[in-house]
Design a protein around this motif. Structure first.
Motif, PDB file in Angstrom:
ATOM      1  N   UNK A   3       0.484  -1.238   0.082  1.00  0.00           N
ATOM      2  CA  UNK A   3      -0.156  -0.005   0.022  1.00  0.00           C
ATOM      3  C   UNK A   3       0.635   1.623   0.108  1.00  0.00           C
ATOM      4  N   UNK A   4       1.248   1.308   0.870  1.00  0.00           N
ATOM      5  CA  UNK A   4       2.912   2.194   1.026  1.00  0.00           C
ATOM      6  C   UNK A   4       3.403   2.538  -0.582  1.00  0.00           C
ATOM      7  N   UNK A   5       3.898   1.579  -1.281  1.00  0.00           N
ATOM      8  CA  UNK A   5       4.448   1.532  -2.530  1.00  0.00           C
ATOM      9  C   UNK A   5       3.383   2.232  -3.660  1.00  0.00           C
ATOM     10  N   UNK A   6       1.921   1.693  -3.478  1.00  0.00           N
ATOM     11  CA  UNK A   6       1.120   2.274  -4.281  1.00  0.00           C
ATOM     12  C   UNK A   6       0.734   3.555  -3.691  1.00  0.00           C
ATOM     13  N   UNK A   7       0.760   3.966  -3.305  1.00  0.00           N
ATOM     14  CA  UNK A   7       0.724   6.087  -2.361  1.00  0.00           C
ATOM     15  C   UNK A   7       1.307   6.349  -2.899  1.00  0.00           C
ATOM     16  N   UNK A   8       3.176   5.928  -3.124  1.00  0.00           N
ATOM     17  CA  UNK A   8       4.171   6.301  -3.442  1.00  0.00           C
ATOM     18  C   UNK A   8       4.160   6.737  -4.757  1.00  0.00           C
ATOM     19  N   UNK A   9       3.393   5.957  -5.841  1.00  0.00           N
ATOM     20  CA  UNK A   9       3.516   5.844  -6.857  1.00  0.00           C
ATOM     21  C   UNK A   9       2.312   7.137  -7.650  1.00  0.00           C
ATOM     22  N   UNK A  10       1.096   6.731  -7.085  1.00  0.00           N
ATOM     23  CA  UNK A  10       0.324   7.667  -6.658  1.00  0.00           C
ATOM     24  C   UNK A  10       0.689   9.030  -6.497  1.00  0.00           C
ATOM     25  N   UNK A  11       1.280   9.255  -5.987  1.00  0.00           N
ATOM     26  CA  UNK A  11       1.914  10.722  -5.456  1.00  0.00           C
ATOM     27  C   UNK A  11       3.468  11.256  -5.832  1.00  0.00           C
TER      28      UNK A  11
END
Length: 85
Positions: A3-11
């Motif tokens: 989830x952290x990586x997915x959010x980082x990619x989103x940001x």
């Protein structure tokens, strides 16, 4: 962690387009709010900032060895302009 990586990619796009000062401030805030997302985002930003072999257009990457060979042939002593073709 996914989830952290997915959010980082989103940001990523938003942060990568920020001015340096704004990005530093936003990253500092993010580190206090969510350290895992901060770490993942910093990894993405650093990887993006580094130079990579594949950062050249494909036509330049493929042509580079051929151009180097032509330059070497032109610099070879003893070859006249007529013999280079």
């Amino acid at each position: 962690m996914k989830q952290a990586r997915a959010l980082a990619m989103f940001l990523f796009d938003t942060y990568s387009e920020m001015a340096d000062e704004d990005q530093a401030s936003a990253l500092a805030t993010l580190q206090t709010v969510d350290p895992a997302v901060h770490d993942a985002l910093v990894q993405l930003l650093v990887a993006d900032a580094l130079a990579h072999d594949l950062d050249v257009p494909p036509w330049l990457g493929a042509a580079t060895p051929a151009l180097a060979s032509e330059d070497a042939a032109q610099d070879t002593p003893g070859l006249s302009d007529d013999s280079r073709g």
